[in-house]
Design a protein around this motif. Structure first.
Motif, PDB file in Angstrom:
ATOM      1  N   GLN A  58       0.951  -1.371   0.014  1.00 30.44           N
ATOM      2  CA  GLN A  58       0.134   0.095   0.068  1.00 30.44           C
ATOM      3  C   GLN A  58       0.835   1.340  -0.002  1.00 30.44           C
ATOM      4  O   GLN A  58       0.360   2.269  -0.200  1.00 30.44           O
ATOM      5  CB  GLN A  58      -0.938   0.091   1.255  1.00 30.44           C
ATOM      6  N   LEU A  59       1.984   1.060   0.221  1.00 31.35           N
ATOM      7  CA  LEU A  59       3.076   2.387   0.207  1.00 31.35           C
ATOM      8  C   LEU A  59       3.452   2.729  -1.061  1.00 31.35           C
ATOM      9  O   LEU A  59       3.873   3.906  -1.148  1.00 31.35           O
ATOM     10  CB  LEU A  59       4.305   2.097   1.211  1.00 31.35           C
ATOM     11  N   ALA A  60       3.312   2.111  -1.925  1.00 35.95           N
ATOM     12  CA  ALA A  60       3.711   2.192  -3.395  1.00 35.95           C
ATOM     13  C   ALA A  60       2.584   3.052  -4.315  1.00 35.95           C
ATOM     14  O   ALA A  60       1.553   2.905  -3.673  1.00 35.95           O
ATOM     15  CB  ALA A  60       4.121   1.083  -4.087  1.00 35.95           C
ATOM     16  N   PRO A  61       3.035   3.923  -5.009  1.00 33.57           N
ATOM     17  CA  PRO A  61       2.089   4.544  -6.107  1.00 33.57           C
ATOM     18  C   PRO A  61       1.714   3.572  -7.072  1.00 33.57           C
ATOM     19  O   PRO A  61       2.287   2.365  -7.184  1.00 33.57           O
ATOM     20  CB  PRO A  61       3.051   5.525  -6.650  1.00 33.57           C
ATOM     21  N   GLY A  62       0.586   3.941  -7.930  1.00 37.37           N
ATOM     22  CA  GLY A  62      -0.007   2.845  -8.931  1.00 37.37           C
ATOM     23  C   GLY A  62      -0.953   1.923  -8.368  1.00 37.37           C
ATOM     24  O   GLY A  62      -1.550   2.094  -6.962  1.00 37.37           O
ATOM     25  N   PRO A  63      -1.385   0.803  -9.118  1.00 35.67           N
ATOM     26  CA  PRO A  63      -2.402   0.092  -8.404  1.00 35.67           C
ATOM     27  C   PRO A  63      -2.135  -0.667  -7.286  1.00 35.67           C
ATOM     28  O   PRO A  63      -0.817  -0.872  -7.054  1.00 35.67           O
ATOM     29  CB  PRO A  63      -2.637  -1.051  -9.582  1.00 35.67           C
ATOM     30  N   MET A  64      -3.017  -0.818  -6.399  1.00 37.88           N
ATOM     31  CA  MET A  64      -2.683  -1.234  -5.088  1.00 37.88           C
ATOM     32  C   MET A  64      -2.193  -3.047  -5.035  1.00 37.88           C
ATOM     33  O   MET A  64      -1.600  -3.395  -4.315  1.00 37.88           O
ATOM     34  CB  MET A  64      -3.521  -1.139  -3.901  1.00 37.88           C
ATOM     35  N   MET A  65      -2.419  -3.506  -6.327  1.00 36.26           N
ATOM     36  CA  MET A  65      -2.333  -4.972  -6.454  1.00 36.26           C
ATOM     37  C   MET A  65      -0.812  -5.331  -6.890  1.00 36.26           C
ATOM     38  O   MET A  65      -0.443  -6.442  -7.103  1.00 36.26           O
ATOM     39  CB  MET A  65      -3.069  -5.656  -7.323  1.00 36.26           C
TER      40      MET A  65
END
Lengths: 195, 174
Positions: free
Chosen positions: B52-59
């Motif tokens: 969840q910490l990364a940008p873009g789609p949460m998957m």
């Protein structure tokens, strides 16, 4: 996208590089969800590649097809602009920044996960993620929860998954036909919703 | 069967089952990873949460899962297997859709998919909560994050980082 007249009729002389760059930016700055808002802003407001109505149609196709809605949206937009190559660079651009960051964090996790300090931090993050995911579920389903027939299908799906523990494809084969029957084209809800 | 092949198989199958968005497939993902790779519930929740910490789609969190199973190579395989098949399907159906045009059943399909994917998201919420809320401290953190999400427009990444800080400062035990 060079002149106003092109925007009106033939807006699609967009270079592959431009498509990649624009989706790369969205993929890199969309921290914390809200990806649709970023994509809509890019496709409808900033670049004016499509109208809002076309966006809504694209969004509903993305949602009806398996896979991530945001990636599907990028695939459809890229195809509309530059065919298969456009689809490829749009999806790649959207995923690349987050993918690199995730892989780097993953390496740290692999090295430090048994460190007592990591234990506390991960417990905090996981608890936060539980709160986050619950609210995302609630917000996504707000309208769906309020429709009695849909609510029953939600509860039924949950029971099949968590209590009966059926494989997902079996659940799809059971629930989807019921849903299609409940919301067949002649029913009032589907008619109302089209307006 | 070797790990690479198995990773490809599991994640591409999950990709094709992800109706109404990726989160719908989380409960099945947890089951399959446990069965085929001995993935624990804790690892699953950690991988999901960190994602969840990364940008873009949460998957994108599938990359961490692949990485935990088989290193960097595993992460890349899981990512490709998860994103490529559904994208090819979407590309094909998108073209078919434009060819066929609007049909009454399209709206019905969407109405039918909604409760299904929300039901699966509820299942995922249950699994994540069951594993990550195990004492009053973690319950308080979850409730605070949920409340702030509903009442304010604070970026969720900041909320997760805040939760990490509370976990660290409060010495919450995992």
């Amino acid at each position: 996208m060079t002149s106003k007249s092109q925007q009106a009729h033939t807006p699609y002389n967009v270079s592959i590089l431009t498509i990649f760059r624009e989706f790369l930016v969205v993929g890199g700055i969309s921290f914390g969800g809200g990806l649709f808002a970023f994509l809509r802003n890019l496709m409808v407001d900033k670049r004016k590649w499509i109208s809002n109505d076309e966006f809504v149609v694209m969004l509903s196709i993305s949602q009806a097809i398996p896979g991530l809605n945001s990636v599907n949206l990028a695939v459809l937009m890229g195809d509309k602009l530059r065919g298969p190559a456009g689809s490829f660079v749009a999806a790649l651009g959207l995923l690349l920044p987050g993918a690199i960051l995730v892989l780097v964090i993953g390496i740290f996790y692999g090295v430090n996960r048994h460190h007592p300090m990591a234990d506390h931090i991960l417990a905090g993050i996981a608890a936060g993620a539980a709160g986050l995911f619950s609210t995302i579920t609630w917000k996504t389903g707000e309208h769906t929860f309020h429709r009695l027939k849909s609510l029953l299908l939600i509860v039924f799906t949950f029971i099949l998954m968590i209590v009966v523990k059926l494989p997902l494809y079996v659940i799809l084969l059971i629930v989807l036909p019921i849903g299609l029957f409940v919301y067949r084209p002649s029913t009032q809800t589907v008619q109302d919703d089209k307006k | 069967m070797n790990t690479e092949l198995q990773l490809t198989e599991v994640f591409s199958m999950l990709s094709m089952l992800a109706v109404g968005g990726g989160s719908a497939v989380l409960p099945e993902m947890q089951t399959l990873l446990e069965r085929y790779f001995g993935f624990t519930q804790t690892e699953f929740v950690h991988a999901y949460s960190i994602g969840q910490l990364a940008p873009g789609p949460m998957m994108l969190t599938v990359l961490i899962m692949g990485e935990i199973i088989d290193g960097l190579k595993g992460g890349i395989i899981a990512g490709l297997a998860f994103f490529v098949p559904s994208s090819i399907l979407c590309f094909s159906v998108g073209r078919l859709w434009r060819y066929i045009g609007e049909r009454p059943w399209r709206r019905s399909l969407q109405m039918a998919l909604e409760p299904l994917s929300i039901g699966l998201m509820c299942s995922a919420a249950y699994i994540i909560a069951k594993e990550s809320i195990f004492n009053w401290q973690t319950a308080v953190v979850a409730v605070i994050v949920a409340t702030l999400m509903l009442r304010t427009t604070i970026n969720p990444v900041l909320l997760i980082l805040g939760a990490a800080a509370i976990g660290f400062l409060g010495q919450i035990h995992g």
